[in-house]
Design an enzyme around this catalytic site. Structure first.
Site, short mmCIF file in Angstrom:
data_model
loop_
_atom_site.label_atom_id
_atom_site.label_comp_id
_atom_site.label_asym_id
_atom_site.label_seq_id
_atom_site.Cartn_x
_atom_site.Cartn_y
_atom_site.Cartn_z
N CYS A 90 0.82 -1.29 0.01
CA CYS A 90 -0.06 -0.04 0.05
C CYS A 90 0.85 1.25 -0.05
CB CYS A 90 -0.94 -0.15 1.25
SG CYS A 90 -2.26 1.06 1.04
N HIS A 177 -3.40 -5.25 0.21
CA HIS A 177 -3.20 -5.87 1.48
C HIS A 177 -3.24 -7.06 1.62
CE1 HIS A 177 -2.88 -1.92 3.71
NE2 HIS A 177 -3.88 -1.42 3.01
N GLU A 179 -1.78 -9.29 3.87
CA GLU A 179 -1.94 -9.51 5.08
C GLU A 179 -3.32 -9.63 5.65
OE1 GLU A 179 -1.77 -5.23 5.55
OE2 GLU A 179 -0.94 -6.85 3.95
#
Length: 518
Positions: A90, A177, A179
């Site tokens: 990001c 993202h 994660e």
């Protein structure tokens, strides 16, 4: 040269993104060590970690900031010369592009939420990915172009450079993202980076967290005494048992019944903890807290008032006990959402973090769980021998029902919500959902709607039902509840509570919503 006796590890540079600690957690879940440093850490600080791990790679987190801001968050560019792979996520993706001469500007369309990315080159961090991947975006700035020394790996309808790699150096960027669980194959992307690109070995095993926590409490409190802020949830209970092990009879667990607890909760808390041999002191303070909240509608103000009043009660009990320290069950998500990291945005103030008053009588606040996530705390509780019903107790906010009532808190609203919440819990726990959701509760909204009761027009409250699944509270998905369960919940609430005319079900995920409404 890597040190053969040290575990391999990654450094995460924290630019204030809400998911920074989730990145570190995802890496540790792979049995690879990780440590977080602030975004402005020097190259020498990164090198210094060579004493505790073989630094095999670096991840740059997201951020609420912009690379085009007047004073943008930067990093020590010498870090890029360490020769280890770097992955920007990001903001980190945009920062790497900007530092290397790419064009980064405000996007024509802000991408927020699930998006479909087209994988142009399934290599590097995107090795093994499909032509189209569902990913989670959260950005306003966009990378529009890169020098020829970079290769574009993916794009979306609004982001022409959604992923890239340097053609010669081990530099990678992902606009999304990985994660977050909403990125469908995010785990595989991170594993590609950790194992295939960085060459890490899964050789990290966490040390005994119990002994570490106990020793940390002893070191901080010394020969003094401490009171434990005991809400009755698993976090405060585990913190209390750890403090008891560390300090013995120099602790007193103070449970403040602020009047915002769930049905019969204070009694259950007292019985459970006394059964573990914990010295429990119960303070009845419902009238006191309710008076403080009179006329208050803003949720942040509620949390601040409740947080301060909690401290005043604990100070009074500490003076009686002769204690100089306060033990709290603060965990990682509390600190992250309260904007505790250097550049992070405040999502909501937790009463035991950002809601603490500036001036307290305590010498210090002890937080033995502040670096752990909820599921890790539960595992720790099981190791400590806490009963299963306490270990698996669903999370409950410190301010209690006060932040599940939209608008001003009154006794009438509290009575209605407490009953509605009990109905939700009873129906979930007697259904096929029992033991599966992360959290389930009722919210009393400030929306009034027309209904019909006893053939007469009624104009009353709307109750929202929230049931979610999660692993660590950093992200969550709403539960797909069987219709018959929702029907029973709705029927019982509208029949049992005269002031309620409508029940709705919340189908929002986190993000973009939070689990709690306020």
């Amino acid at each position: 040269m890597p040190h053969e006796t040290l575990q391999d590890g990654l450094v995460i540079l924290d630019f204030g993104g809400q998911y920074c600690h989730l990145i570190a957690r995802r890496v540790r879940e792979m049995s690879v060590y990780s440590e977080i440093l602030p975004s402005d850490a020097s190259v020498d600080e990164v090198r210094a970690l060579g004493g505790v791990m073989n630094v095999k790679g670096i991840i740059l987190s997201g951020s609420p900031s912009s690379v085009n801001a007047e004073s943008p968050l930067r990093l020590d560019e010498h870090i890029l010369d360490l020769g280890v792979p770097v992955l920007g996520l990001c903001y980190g993706h945009q920062l790497l592009a900007d530092l290397n001469g790419g064009e980064v500007r405000r996007g024509e369309v802000r991408e927020y939420g699930p998006r479909e990315a087209t994988i142009d080159a399934p290599e590097g961090v995107l090795e093994g990915m499909r032509q189209r991947e569902r990913v989670w975006m959260s950005h306003g700035d966009t990378v529009y172009s890169l020098p020829t020394c970079f290769k574009v790996l993916a794009h979306t309808d609004s982001a022409p450079v959604a992923a890239f790699r340097h053609r010669e150096k081990p530099l990678y960027g992902l606009q999304w993202h990985p994660e977050v669980v909403h990125t469908e194959h995010g785990g595989e992307m991170l594993r590609n980076f950790v194992f295939k690109i960085c060459g890490c070995k899964p050789n990290w095993r966490p040390t005994d967290a119990v002994e570490q926590a106990v020793e940390g409490i002893r070191r901080q409190v010394g020969d003094g005494k401490a009171v434990i802020a005991l809400s009755g949830g698993v976090d405060s209970s585990v913190a209390g048992v750890l403090a008891g092990r560390a300090l013995g009879d120099r602790t007193a667990a103070v449970h403040v019944d602020h009047g915002f607890m769930r049905m019969d909760e204070s009694r259950q808390v007292e019985e459970a903890l006394r059964g573990l041999g914990v010295n429990v002191v119960v303070v009845e303070a419902g009238e006191r807290f309710l008076k403080k909240l009179k006329g208050v509608r803003d949720p942040e103000e509620k949390r601040r008032i409740i947080g301060e009043e909690f401290i005043r009660v604990f100070e009074e009990e500490a003076r009686r006990f002769g204690a100089g320290y306060l033990v709290q069950g603060t965990i990682y998500p509390d600190r992250i959402e309260s904007g505790i990291t250097r550049h992070a945005d405040t999502i909501k103030t937790h009463h035991n973090v950002g809601g603490l008053p500036l001036h307290m009588e305590f010498k210090g606040v002890v937080e033995p769980l502040k670096d752990l996530y909820k599921d890790e705390v539960r595992a720790l509780g099981a190791r400590l021998g806490l009963p299963e019903e306490l270990v698996k107790r669903q999370p409950f906010p410190g301010p209690g029902l006060a932040v599940r009532i939209m608008g001003e808190v009154t006794q009438e609203k509290l009575d209605a919500l407490r009953r509605a919440d009990a109905i939700v819990c009873e129906e979930v726990e007697r259904s096929e959902l029992a033991g599966k959701p992360w959290q389930y509760f009722a919210v009393l909204t400030d929306t009034l709607s027309t209904g019909v009761k006893g053939d007469e027009r009624a104009y009353g409250w709307t109750v929202a039902v929230r049931i979610v699944e999660s692993v660590d509270a950093m992200t969550a998905n709403f539960t797909r509840v069987p219709w018959d369960v929702l029907e029973r919940i709705s029927g019982r609430i509208t029949n049992a509570i005269p002031g309620v005319t409508r029940v709705v079900y919340d189908i929002s995920n986190k993000p973009p919503a939070t689990i709690e409404w306020e």
